[in-house]
Design an enzyme around this catalytic site. Sequence first.
Site, mmCIF file in Angstrom:
data_model
loop_
_atom_site.group_PDB
_atom_site.id
_atom_site.type_symbol
_atom_site.label_atom_id
_atom_site.label_comp_id
_atom_site.label_asym_id
_atom_site.label_seq_id
_atom_site.Cartn_x
_atom_site.Cartn_y
_atom_site.Cartn_z
ATOM 1 N N LYS A 214 34.997 80.406 46.654
ATOM 2 C CA LYS A 214 33.761 81.189 46.554
ATOM 3 C C LYS A 214 33.213 81.605 47.925
ATOM 4 O O LYS A 214 33.644 81.136 48.970
ATOM 5 C CB LYS A 214 32.705 80.409 45.763
ATOM 6 C CG LYS A 214 32.985 80.414 44.265
ATOM 7 C CD LYS A 214 31.867 79.790 43.470
ATOM 8 C CE LYS A 214 32.118 79.939 41.969
ATOM 9 N NZ LYS A 214 31.058 79.278 41.174
ATOM 10 N N ARG A 248 36.468 72.924 38.720
ATOM 11 C CA ARG A 248 37.089 74.142 38.164
ATOM 12 C C ARG A 248 37.708 74.895 39.331
ATOM 13 O O ARG A 248 37.004 75.370 40.220
ATOM 14 C CB ARG A 248 36.023 74.989 37.458
ATOM 15 C CG ARG A 248 36.531 76.292 36.858
ATOM 16 C CD ARG A 248 35.384 77.055 36.209
ATOM 17 N NE ARG A 248 35.827 78.315 35.639
ATOM 18 C CZ ARG A 248 35.912 79.462 36.313
ATOM 19 N NH1 ARG A 248 35.575 79.491 37.601
ATOM 20 N NH2 ARG A 248 36.326 80.563 35.716
#
Length: 269
Positions: A214, A248
């Site tokens: 991210k 995740r």
Amino acid sequence: MKIGNRFFDTQNHTYIMGILNITPDSFSDGGKWNHLDEALRHTEAMIADGADIIDIGGESTRPGHTPVSAEEEAQRVLPVIEAVRKRFDIPISVDTFKSSVAESAIQAGADLVNDIWGLKYDSEMGAVIAKYDAACCLMHNKSNTEYNNFLIDMLSETQECVNLARKAGIKDEKIILDPGVGFGKTFEMNLETMNHLELFKNLGFPVLLGTSRKSMIGLALDLPVDQRVEGTLATSVIGVMKGCSFVRVHDVKENRRVIQMTEAILGCN
């Protein structure tokens, strides 16, 4: 907790949710797994690398993504869910915030609904999850980055998701919480979230951490999306140390190894 036909020891181990994006525009791997054969090959590879759950999504949630209709999203994910369910014995998560997609996905074989809006986007989502006694992951999210007191407000807003779930009839043992790194937060807020993950754990539910590749990592290291594995691994180690039950991730093998190493160290008396 039980997800599908598998029990997860969420108090003593960190499990891996492998990401399978069936989208043309996801920030990291858009378009790579859009064809069924490619999706199944990638699923098989993630399972071999140590994935415990496969998370299948049909709409990108990256900043500036193009929204898709529920019909198009369902057309993307349902054939893949059905094929994965038929071929592999692994719990399946569907990454959606639309109740109609969630219901169709559960009927197709999904065991968990991963809702990035924590039941706040679609008022019918909670009822659908409860109807099928499915597991769910409720993520903290909001459309801005305005808070009076960031950590206190974030926890309060997450508790609102839990309250919605309980009101809909979802059992506590079916709920996972996600602090929502990268959603409704500035770069500094994302780092603060990482540094205080134990506060989410204190809400009383298993915590899923989703940081893989991210922008927080890209900004901290000044690296493009395809060079963020090490940064992701650092967040996974912190997640294990802070008591997260799930991570995740895109890079399953690398994360499995760092989790195994971290747990070996923490488990040594």
